[in-house]
Design a protein around this motif. Structure first.
Motif, PDB file in Angstrom:
ATOM      1  N   ASN A  28      -8.979  -5.010  -2.613  1.00  0.00           N
ATOM      2  CA  ASN A  28      -8.397  -3.685  -2.810  1.00  0.00           C
ATOM      3  C   ASN A  28      -7.552  -3.260  -1.618  1.00  0.00           C
ATOM      4  N   HIS A  29      -8.048  -3.496  -0.413  1.00  0.00           N
ATOM      5  CA  HIS A  29      -7.285  -3.093   0.764  1.00  0.00           C
ATOM      6  C   HIS A  29      -6.041  -3.954   0.950  1.00  0.00           C
ATOM      7  N   ALA A  30      -6.098  -5.218   0.531  1.00  0.00           N
ATOM      8  CA  ALA A  30      -4.892  -6.048   0.558  1.00  0.00           C
ATOM      9  C   ALA A  30      -3.849  -5.487  -0.405  1.00  0.00           C
ATOM     10  N   TYR A  31      -4.306  -5.087  -1.577  1.00  0.00           N
ATOM     11  CA  TYR A  31      -3.378  -4.499  -2.556  1.00  0.00           C
ATOM     12  C   TYR A  31      -2.752  -3.219  -2.018  1.00  0.00           C
ATOM     13  N   LEU A  32      -3.581  -2.344  -1.442  1.00  0.00           N
ATOM     14  CA  LEU A  32      -3.067  -1.073  -0.925  1.00  0.00           C
ATOM     15  C   LEU A  32      -2.192  -1.265   0.308  1.00  0.00           C
ATOM     16  N   GLY A  33      -2.630  -2.132   1.227  1.00  0.00           N
ATOM     17  CA  GLY A  33      -1.950  -2.266   2.509  1.00  0.00           C
ATOM     18  C   GLY A  33      -0.692  -3.094   2.475  1.00  0.00           C
ATOM     19  N   PHE A  34      -0.694  -4.155   1.658  1.00  0.00           N
ATOM     20  CA  PHE A  34       0.474  -5.038   1.619  1.00  0.00           C
ATOM     21  C   PHE A  34       1.429  -4.705   0.477  1.00  0.00           C
ATOM     22  N   PHE A  35       0.900  -4.258  -0.649  1.00  0.00           N
ATOM     23  CA  PHE A  35       1.746  -4.071  -1.828  1.00  0.00           C
ATOM     24  C   PHE A  35       2.120  -2.597  -2.041  1.00  0.00           C
ATOM     25  N   VAL A  36       1.134  -1.722  -2.156  1.00  0.00           N
ATOM     26  CA  VAL A  36       1.438  -0.317  -2.436  1.00  0.00           C
ATOM     27  C   VAL A  36       2.157   0.338  -1.261  1.00  0.00           C
ATOM     28  N   ALA A  37       1.627   0.164  -0.041  1.00  0.00           N
ATOM     29  CA  ALA A  37       2.203   0.815   1.131  1.00  0.00           C
ATOM     30  C   ALA A  37       3.625   0.340   1.427  1.00  0.00           C
ATOM     31  N   GLU A  44      -0.456   3.510  -9.899  1.00  0.00           N
ATOM     32  CA  GLU A  44      -0.469   4.331 -11.097  1.00  0.00           C
ATOM     33  C   GLU A  44      -0.993   3.510 -12.263  1.00  0.00           C
ATOM     34  N   GLY A  45      -1.349   4.197 -13.323  1.00  0.00           N
ATOM     35  CA  GLY A  45      -1.807   3.518 -14.519  1.00  0.00           C
ATOM     36  C   GLY A  45      -3.081   2.709 -14.304  1.00  0.00           C
ATOM     37  N   PHE A 260     -11.858   4.855 -15.211  1.00  0.00           N
ATOM     38  CA  PHE A 260     -10.587   4.693 -15.922  1.00  0.00           C
ATOM     39  C   PHE A 260     -10.234   5.968 -16.689  1.00  0.00           C
ATOM     40  N   TYR A 261     -11.255   6.599 -17.287  1.00  0.00           N
ATOM     41  CA  TYR A 261     -11.000   7.825 -18.052  1.00  0.00           C
ATOM     42  C   TYR A 261     -10.609   8.973 -17.139  1.00  0.00           C
ATOM     43  N   PHE A 262     -11.368   9.165 -16.052  1.00  0.00           N
ATOM     44  CA  PHE A 262     -11.085  10.275 -15.146  1.00  0.00           C
ATOM     45  C   PHE A 262      -9.717  10.129 -14.489  1.00  0.00           C
ATOM     46  N   MET A 263      -9.264   8.903 -14.284  1.00  0.00           N
ATOM     47  CA  MET A 263      -7.961   8.702 -13.650  1.00  0.00           C
ATOM     48  C   MET A 263      -6.808   9.126 -14.561  1.00  0.00           C
TER      49      MET A 263
END
Length: 400
Positions: A28-37, A44-45, A260-263
């Motif tokens: 998760n942190h790889a996704y956030l730190g390297f891709f999203v940031a 989203e989604g 997933f629903y709350f998001m």
């Protein structure tokens, strides 16, 4: 002091749970730190919902910590004469095990912030583990992953104190006192989370509820409850282990579905507002409790699998501490060289994983374990593993 059993006589199922949890954190942190940031992916989604579900892996670690520490406390108070002797040994063993590594990486994060590589700034509240004790941590976040470590330290501090207080107020059998402590740890944060205005979105819930220590000690309380069940309710622990594990898996799947629903909706209008925390915090914790009887009896056929799970278990604390600083250093290096992150991310992320694991192994063998072993000079070894025939003979998977 008697000769200890071999270090790697340990509980495979608990090592697997810890390995899965730390792997989910890294992904998760790889996704956030390297891709999203870096604009390579939008949060989203379904991607955002799946990323948000990674918070459940921290619940697994909290429950596991409560289970192992609860088991240690039970053994300590059963074998030592007097509250102070047991509490002193417990605190010294935990502090030697956790605080030196924490302060090492607190200094590293402070240096990164001073150099402008990390956001936020050092505060002395981090040295006292109070940065998120009663309210959300100040932004921009500094040493962001330390919130969970602070929660653990407050759990370590409170557990013996609550036991001593219960013993003073209530003359009751030992297992009643432990139940009183576990239920207090579960009930107080659960009630606090129902007070005040409900969060309006995931990040407000994450900052103002999940990462605030007094709002989240119940996860470790569930782990203590599991240790009590393991020690004094062997009938429940031993019966229908597979069925309980399946129920736990279904409960975890329900928590994922709820996230997933709350998001997708306005958090204020769903499931009674603050009671959203029941499926997002309480349900994952209870799910792990239901799975622990089965997990503690899982056996690995291949020695290589046992070895790998044990090594990840050994290095998990250092992995958790060093993966964010290494991520920030690598992102800084890519930007400093003027590289396009999209062009190099395919090899940067695998290199990051290799460097994190390698650095964690070095920190464990050259610093964490040698410092931790100093406690043997001052305290008596107490096993933190489950109360089962095959797991009680040697050190636990946590290296407590």
């Amino acid at each position: 002091m008697s000769q200890a059993a071999p270090r790697y006589q340990r509980n495979f199922g608990l090592d697997v749970l810890r390995s899965l949890a730390i792997s989910a954190v890294l992904m998760n942190h790889a996704y956030l730190g390297f891709f999203v940031a870096n604009g390579l992916s939008k949060w989203e989604g379904w991607r955002a919902a799946l990323s948000a579900c990674a918070v459940f892996s921290i619940e697994w670690l909290f429950v596991l910590s409560g289970f192992l520490i609860g088991s240690m406390m039970i053994r300590s108070f059963e074998t030592r004469a007097g509250w102070w002797a047991s509490a002193r040994d417990f605190w010294l063993r935990r502090w030697f095990r956790t605080i030196p590594n924490y302060y090492l990486f607190l200094a590293i994060n402070a240096a990164l912030a001073w150099w402008g590589i990390e956001e936020g700034r050092f505060s002395w509240s981090f040295a006292a583990f109070s940065q998120n004790l009663l309210r959300a941590q100040e932004k921009p976040l500094f040493f962001a992953e330390a919130w969970s470590l602070a929660l653990d330290e407050w759990f370590y501090a409170l557990m013996p104190l609550l036991l001593g207080l219960m013993a003073l107020l209530w003359r009751a059998p030992r297992h009643y006192l432990f139940w009183a402590v576990a239920l207090t740890l579960i009930a107080v944060p659960s009630v606090l989370r129902t007070l005040g205005a409900p969060p309006q979105h995931f990040f407000q819930w994450d900052d103002d509820i999940r990462r605030v220590t007094v709002m989240h000690l119940d996860a470790t309380g569930w782990g203590v409850a599991a240790a009590i069940l393991n020690r004094w309710h062997t009938g429940w622990w031993g019966r229908w282990q597979g069925a309980k594990a399946l129920l736990g898996a279904l409960l975890m799947a329900g928590a994922v579905a709820a996230m997933f629903y709350f998001m997708r909706v306005d958090w204020r209008g769903v499931a009674g507002g603050r009671f959203n925390d029941l499926p997002l915090i309480s349900a994952p914790s209870l799910a792990v409790v239901l799975m622990l009887p089965w997990l503690t009896n899982v056996q690995a056929g291949a020695q290589a699998v046992r070895w790998l799970a044990a090594r990840i278990g050994d290095y998990s604390y250092s992995v958790y501490l060093c993966h964010f600083p290494m991520l920030m250093l690598m992102v800084h290096a890519v930007k400093a060289r003027g590289w396009d992150m999209g062009a190099v991310v395919g090899w940067v992320v695998p290199l990051w994983v290799v460097l994190v694991v390698s650095l964690s192994a070095l920190v464990f063998h050259l610093f964490e374990k040698p410092v931790s072993d100093l406690r043997e000079r001052f305290t008596r070894r107490v096993q933190a593993g489950p109360f089962s025939a095959k797991a009680q003979d040697g050190p636990s998977s946590a290296g407590r």
